[in-house]
Scaffold this active site. Structure first.
Site, short mmCIF file in Angstrom:
data_model
loop_
_atom_site.label_atom_id
_atom_site.label_comp_id
_atom_site.label_asym_id
_atom_site.label_seq_id
_atom_site.Cartn_x
_atom_site.Cartn_y
_atom_site.Cartn_z
N GLU A 61 53.70 77.28 12.33
CA GLU A 61 52.80 76.86 11.27
C GLU A 61 52.54 78.00 10.27
O GLU A 61 52.29 77.74 9.10
CB GLU A 61 51.46 76.39 11.85
N GLU A 84 57.48 71.62 4.96
CA GLU A 84 58.53 71.38 5.96
C GLU A 84 59.72 72.33 5.75
O GLU A 84 60.38 72.71 6.71
CB GLU A 84 58.99 69.92 5.92
#
Ligand SMILES: [Zn+2]
Length: 497
Positions: free
Chosen positions: A292, A263
């Site tokens: 991503e 994250e």
């Protein structure tokens, strides 16, 4: 023109402020809000979403955009790109009959509850009818928007500009031909390295390590926080307020380490977007796949390497005391343990993309009329057996495991796998500019953050994924580096020839 441009800026800023308000409400619902308050929060979200939608589709804004579109050559780069993006979005929406769109929104809102029930009760049949409708709407919408293309190609391009079945087929074929045999030879070895990371750590110590890792990677705590939630996520209020969460599991203390690093990769991206894009429609990641690529770059390429831990392993052992008799070499084996599992979100670095491939092939098969929704549980199990060598005992661990389809997120899964591939292409170029091993061993992670900031983060949505990739690497999507990396890394770890 100037006054129209000024008005355009004002309206967009108003919309962005509403988006930020929505983000705070979502944050609250997913972290701190008491159960009893969720109904009210949902209503508030509905209310503000409607206002944001009204602004985006207002006649005034449409007129201004039409006007500015014709003045393209006089606009600066940011305004031009913003107008372009806005027109594209409007064009998409305008081709779908509003009543059908509304019915679809209502359907997906309801389907999430049905999916949850179906999953809990392990009963695919109650979800089947909803899933069928959701797919049918997506097929229909795709055809409305471009009758000359397969609707799946239309939708894939939404999530990742420039992406279609042809590119993805090639890409997944490469993965299949290389990763499946690699996994099989690892499985034959019957080695279990997970013993090196098994242990328990109090939540308090895990929180301290998460905070430490955030700082170490360069996540800016003056403009961000790390909190806790059931599923880790990153939420951007705006570039000056980026919130990430992690999940602390006492008996699985390594989980919080990697979800924090993952994250943080998303968060550092959001914090690194150029200040001049604030309050514009471009203050966002280039695409889901590029986003991503950043989180996976930090999590896997850096976080699961030995050099990354060299300067900080002792620090980790201080808080994760059960590791004190585990050497760094053993820890490295532990965090790279390969095990084919049923659940995507728990998959290791090697098998992760195979889970995505299963979903991609199923989605594609439905859009091409090859598969029927009613047969999905069997098709799912068959593909899991073929690629991962494991078969779920029930649909809860099989076709019902993810909420994405219930939300209407079809065509979204491939972005996860693309992120892996992008991350290696980017890494391959970065290695030519930076001595990454040395940087990691000396703990100078800011140098890596700066490189990513300069080549990717600062642009936000000013460039699309293809442009970003081309400018960094000189080529488009290429899975070669990803496959080479996996082969080299795991052959070493598992002593394969
Ligand atoms: Zn992510």
């Amino acid at each position: 023109m100037e006054s129209r441009l000024e008005r355009f800026r004002e309206i967009i800023k108003e919309k962005k402020l509403l988006d930020s308000t929505l983000a705070i409400l979502h944050w609250d619902i997913e972290t701190e809000a008491p159960k009893g308050g969720q109904e009210l929060l949902s209503q508030m979200i509905g209310n503000i979403s409607l206002k944001a939608y009204e602004i985006s589709t207002s006649e005034e804004l449409n007129e201004i955009v039409e006007f500015l579109k014709n003045m393209k050559n006089e606009l600066n780069e940011i305004d031009k790109k913003e107008i372009e993006n806005y027109s594209e979005e409007m064009e998409k929406l305008s081709k779908i009959p509003p009543m059908e769109y509304k019915a679809y929104t209502e359907l997906t809102a309801k389907a999430q509850g049905v999916w949850e029930k179906a999953k809990n009760e392990n009963n695919f049949s109650i979800f089947k009818e909803y899933l069928e409708k959701i797919f049918n709407y997506n097929i229909k919408f795709g055809k409305y928007r471009n009758p000359n293309k397969n609707p799946y190609d239309v939708i894939l391009d939404d999530y990742e500009k420039g992406m279609d079945r042809k590119k993805l087929d090639e890409f997944f074929k490469d993965l299949r031909e290389n990763i499946v045999p690699l996994l099989k030879s690892i499985q034959e070895k019957k080695i279990d390295n997970s013993k090196y990371i098994d242990g328990e750590v109090s939540k308090c110590s895990q929180v301290l390590i998460s905070r430490f890792l955030g700082e170490y990677l360069g996540f800016d705590f003056n403009r961000g926080i790390i909190s806790e939630s059931e599923h880790p996520f990153t939420l951007t209020v705006n570039m000056d307020d980026v919130r990430i969460t992690t999940k602390y599991i006492k008996e699985l203390p390594v989980s919080a380490i990697f979800s924090t690093i993952h994250e943080c990769g998303h968060g550092i991206y959001e914090q690194g977007i150029d200040e001049k894009l604030k309050y514009t429609l471009l203050a966002d990641g280039a695409s889901m796949g590029i986003h991503e690529s950043q989180s996976r770059f930090y999590e896997n390429i850096l976080g699961r390497s030995k050099s990354f831990w060299e300067p900080i392993y002792e620090k980790l052992q201080e808080k994760y005391t059960y590791l004190k008799d585990i050497t760094l070499d053993e820890f490295y084996l532990g965090i790279n343990d390969v095990k084919a599992s049923l659940i995507r979100v728990e998959a290791d670095e090697l098998t992760y993309s195979l889970h995505i491939m299963v979903r991609y092939e199923i989605e594609k098969g439905i859009f091409e009329g090859k598969y029927k929704i009613g047969d999905l549980p069997e098709i799912w199990n068959e593909k899991m057996r073929e690629y991962l060598g494991v078969v779920p005992e029930n649909d809860r661990e099989g076709v019902l495991q993810d909420v994405h389809w219930a939300c209407g997120l079809i065509g979204y899964f491939p972005s996860y796998a693309l992120g892996n591939v992008y991350s290696l292409q980017i890494y391959n170029k970065m290695k030519k500019d930076l001595n990454i091993e040395k940087i990691l061993k000396e703990g100078k992670l800011h140098l890596i953050k700066e490189w990513l900031g300069e080549h990717i983060h600062k642009y936000g949505k000013l460039k699309n994924p293809e442009e970003i990739l081309k400018e960094i690497t000189g080529e488009g999507l290429n899975s070669k580096y990803y496959i080479e990396y996996l082969k080299e890394k795991y052959s070493k770890i598992y002593n394969l020839k």
